[in-house]
Design a protein around this motif. Structure first.
Motif, short mmCIF file in Angstrom:
data_model
loop_
_atom_site.label_atom_id
_atom_site.label_comp_id
_atom_site.label_asym_id
_atom_site.label_seq_id
_atom_site.Cartn_x
_atom_site.Cartn_y
_atom_site.Cartn_z
N ALA A 93 0.81 -1.21 0.00
CA ALA A 93 0.00 0.00 0.00
C ALA A 93 0.85 1.26 0.00
N GLY A 94 2.18 1.09 0.21
CA GLY A 94 3.06 2.26 0.13
C GLY A 94 3.86 2.56 1.37
N ALA A 95 3.77 1.70 2.41
CA ALA A 95 4.59 1.92 3.60
C ALA A 95 6.07 1.71 3.25
N ASP A 96 6.92 2.51 3.85
CA ASP A 96 8.37 2.38 3.64
C ASP A 96 8.98 1.38 4.60
N ASP A 97 8.31 1.15 5.71
CA ASP A 97 8.76 0.15 6.68
C ASP A 97 7.56 -0.29 7.49
N TYR A 98 7.69 -1.46 8.13
CA TYR A 98 6.56 -2.05 8.85
C TYR A 98 7.10 -2.66 10.13
N LEU A 99 6.68 -2.10 11.28
CA LEU A 99 7.14 -2.58 12.57
C LEU A 99 5.96 -3.11 13.37
N VAL A 100 6.19 -4.20 14.10
CA VAL A 100 5.15 -4.81 14.92
C VAL A 100 5.40 -4.44 16.38
N LYS A 101 4.34 -3.97 17.04
CA LYS A 101 4.44 -3.64 18.46
C LYS A 101 4.61 -4.91 19.29
N PRO A 102 5.33 -4.84 20.42
CA PRO A 102 6.02 -3.66 20.94
C PRO A 102 7.36 -3.45 20.23
N VAL A 103 7.83 -2.21 20.22
CA VAL A 103 9.09 -1.87 19.59
C VAL A 103 9.86 -0.94 20.50
N THR A 104 11.17 -1.06 20.51
CA THR A 104 11.96 -0.16 21.34
C THR A 104 12.11 1.19 20.64
N LEU A 105 12.31 2.21 21.43
CA LEU A 105 12.48 3.55 20.88
C LEU A 105 13.72 3.61 19.98
N ASP A 106 14.79 2.93 20.38
CA ASP A 106 16.02 2.95 19.59
C ASP A 106 15.79 2.34 18.21
N GLU A 107 15.02 1.24 18.15
CA GLU A 107 14.77 0.63 16.84
C GLU A 107 13.91 1.54 15.97
N LEU A 108 12.89 2.14 16.57
CA LEU A 108 12.04 3.05 15.79
C LEU A 108 12.87 4.21 15.26
N ALA A 109 13.74 4.78 16.09
CA ALA A 109 14.58 5.90 15.64
C ALA A 109 15.50 5.46 14.51
N ALA A 110 16.03 4.23 14.60
CA ALA A 110 16.91 3.73 13.54
C ALA A 110 16.13 3.55 12.24
N ARG A 111 14.92 3.04 12.32
CA ARG A 111 14.10 2.88 11.11
C ARG A 111 13.75 4.24 10.51
N LEU A 112 13.46 5.23 11.36
CA LEU A 112 13.18 6.57 10.86
C LEU A 112 14.40 7.17 10.17
N ARG A 113 15.57 6.97 10.75
CA ARG A 113 16.79 7.47 10.10
C ARG A 113 16.98 6.83 8.74
N ALA A 114 16.72 5.53 8.66
CA ALA A 114 16.93 4.81 7.41
C ALA A 114 15.98 5.30 6.32
N VAL A 115 14.68 5.44 6.64
CA VAL A 115 13.74 5.84 5.60
C VAL A 115 13.93 7.30 5.20
N THR A 116 14.31 8.15 6.15
CA THR A 116 14.52 9.55 5.78
C THR A 116 15.82 9.74 5.01
N ARG A 117 16.85 8.94 5.31
CA ARG A 117 18.08 9.01 4.51
C ARG A 117 17.81 8.61 3.07
N ARG A 118 17.06 7.54 2.89
CA ARG A 118 16.73 7.11 1.54
C ARG A 118 15.90 8.16 0.82
N SER A 119 14.95 8.75 1.54
CA SER A 119 14.09 9.77 0.93
C SER A 119 14.89 10.99 0.51
N ALA A 120 15.91 11.33 1.27
CA ALA A 120 16.75 12.49 0.96
C ALA A 120 17.86 12.17 -0.05
#
Length: 224
Positions: A93-120
């Motif tokens: 449907a267009g998601a750049d990443d898919y995480l299943v709860k529960p998730v640690t804050l560090d992992e979420l931040a790492a996934r956000l860095r990855a998708v925003t780096r690719r986007s930029a």
């Protein structure tokens, strides 16, 4: 970096918002897709963290609508739906990443860095600019091989300039990217942070273009 969180669970939404702010992100949190949609129309977010189990239209409906409308913002789905078909459906449907709860804050931040780096268009884990080295994963800057201690806000500002190396950034654009609606700013807050970057790294690391804004400077081979 400014993040939009769409999560109806109050405890989780508050925890993610607080945690990401401590890591240097500007964060706006909404509990349903309609509010999030209005926010996306008003602010140029860098990424969305999207729960699927939202009240009213669920997250998949909003994700499909955003992609159909041409919104290319990176979306990280964060959900309790862990079946393989749900993951496939979310990514298709267009998601750049898919995480299943529960998730640690560090992992979420790492996934956000990855998708925003690719986007930029900057997928590299280390960014170089002349004799400046920056590691977005740790928000650590090095000048001529030596570590430079930056505050969370200074690192976020430097990262913003590095992700737009050939662009003049207006004051309004910078404020929109670095501060959320809960921040109360003094009139000279931005100028103070830019002054600190110049003092800690190099006087020309940020150029001032009067009447226009600021841009990343060229500092190769120059003594600070």
């Amino acid at each position: 970096m400014r993040i939009l969180i769409v999560e109806d669970d109050s405890l989780l939404g508050d925890g993610l918002s607080r945690g990401l702010r401590l890591l240097g992100y500007a964060v706006d949190w909404f509990r349903n897709g309609k509010e999030a949609d209005h926010a996306l129309a008003a602010v140029a977010y860098d990424a969305v963290v999207l729960d699927l189990g939202l009240p009213g239209d669920d997250g998949m409906v909003w994700l499909t609508r955003w992609r159909a409308a041409g919104k290319r913002i990176p979306v990280v789905v964060l959900t309790a739906r862990d079946a393989v078909e749900n993951r496939i459906g979310g990514l298709d449907a267009g998601a750049d990443d898919y995480l299943v709860k529960p998730v640690t804050l560090d992992e979420l931040a790492a996934r956000l860095r990855a998708v925003t780096r690719r986007s930029a268009g900057m997928p590299e884990p280390v960014w170089m600019h002349g004799e400046l080295r920056y590691e977005p994963s740790s928000h650590q800057a090095f000048w001529r091989g030596l570590p430079v201690e930056l505050t969370t806000r200074e690192a976020a500002l430097l990262e913003l300039f590095l992700t737009h190396p050939n662009r003049v950034l207006t004051r309004d654009f910078i404020r929109e990217k670095l501060y959320d609606w809960n921040d109360v700013l003094e009139s000279n807050t931005l100028e103070v942070h830019i002054h600190h970057l110049r003092r800690k790294l190099h006087p020309k690391i940020v150029r001032t273009l009067r009447g226009s804004g600021y841009a990343l400077g060229t500092v190769d081979g120059e003594q600070p």
